[in-house]
Design an enzyme around this catalytic site. Sequence first.
Site, PDB file in Angstrom:
ATOM      1  CD  GLU A 131      27.999  36.539 -69.830  1.00  0.00           C
ATOM      2  OE1 GLU A 131      28.033  35.634 -68.972  1.00  0.00           O
ATOM      3  OE2 GLU A 131      26.940  37.002 -70.301  1.00  0.00           O
ATOM      4  CB  SER A 275      19.928  43.712 -76.264  1.00  0.00           C
ATOM      5  OG  SER A 275      19.655  42.650 -77.154  1.00  0.00           O
TER       6      SER A 275
END
Length: 292
Positions: A131, A275
């Site tokens: 990211e 996740s």
Amino acid sequence: MKVKVAETAGFCFGVQRAIDKVYELIGKSEKPIFTLGPIIHNEEVVEDLASKGVQVISEKDIDAPSEKLRSGIVVIRSHGVGKPIYDKLKEKGISYVDVTCPFVLKIHRIVEKESLAGNHVIIIGDKDHPEVQGICGWCQGPCTVIRNEEEAEAFVPPADQKICIVSQTTFNYNKFKDLVEILRKKRYDNNVLNILNILNTICNATEERQKEAKNIAGEVDTMLVVGGRHSSNTQKLFEICKKECGNTYYIQTPVDLDSEMFQCSSYVGITAGASTPKKIIEEVQEHVRIKF
């Protein structure tokens, strides 16, 4: 055994959206499907997608795409990518579907605008995280990634340049505040650091998850943090919980559980990273209730 599971545990909006899109493509597209990096940091999900023909590729594969890749669809995951990746996909004529998290896209727009205005961008986060690498790829000028106190103290900004500070969406909120405070107090050539903007771009879901995990860890005898080993937000949760409950364990699946974790324990807390599939959280909860 009393067990308390965090309400915020498991897939966040961005991750769920990305995974749903890949499974949707599997169901309706005859083209080969590729994800630019693992769609999420969870081995079970990645393996399930692989069993359905979805392949994980890297940026190098785009540099010299195979015929199969040229005829397929590339999914840009929720972590997002830098502008050069979009340019390369278009240049090579590769079709893609963008499922970058909206919170991450917002940061891309911010750093692009600020850097084009001539400001120096500071990103509070882990420089090795995809990211953050993607955010750096939208800076049209100099940017600095700061992860800890040592790096914040060592930062020396260019002269006569204003500073804009943003954060990785999954960064520890309290650490973000601490690092910003260090930067606020820094001096350069006897002048206070010229900070133009401080933007807390940690997503709401991350803040809520961290606060709830901290509260639960402060109540229980044993705390379990469930998630993939490479999941940044799960690692942050573990750090937060460990401070509140010394008997905190980082596990991936119920297989990692053993009786020593629950000695002299009557109250167990469970949280999970963004996740981590709901199925795994439920399996861990059931395993704790039945086995221990």
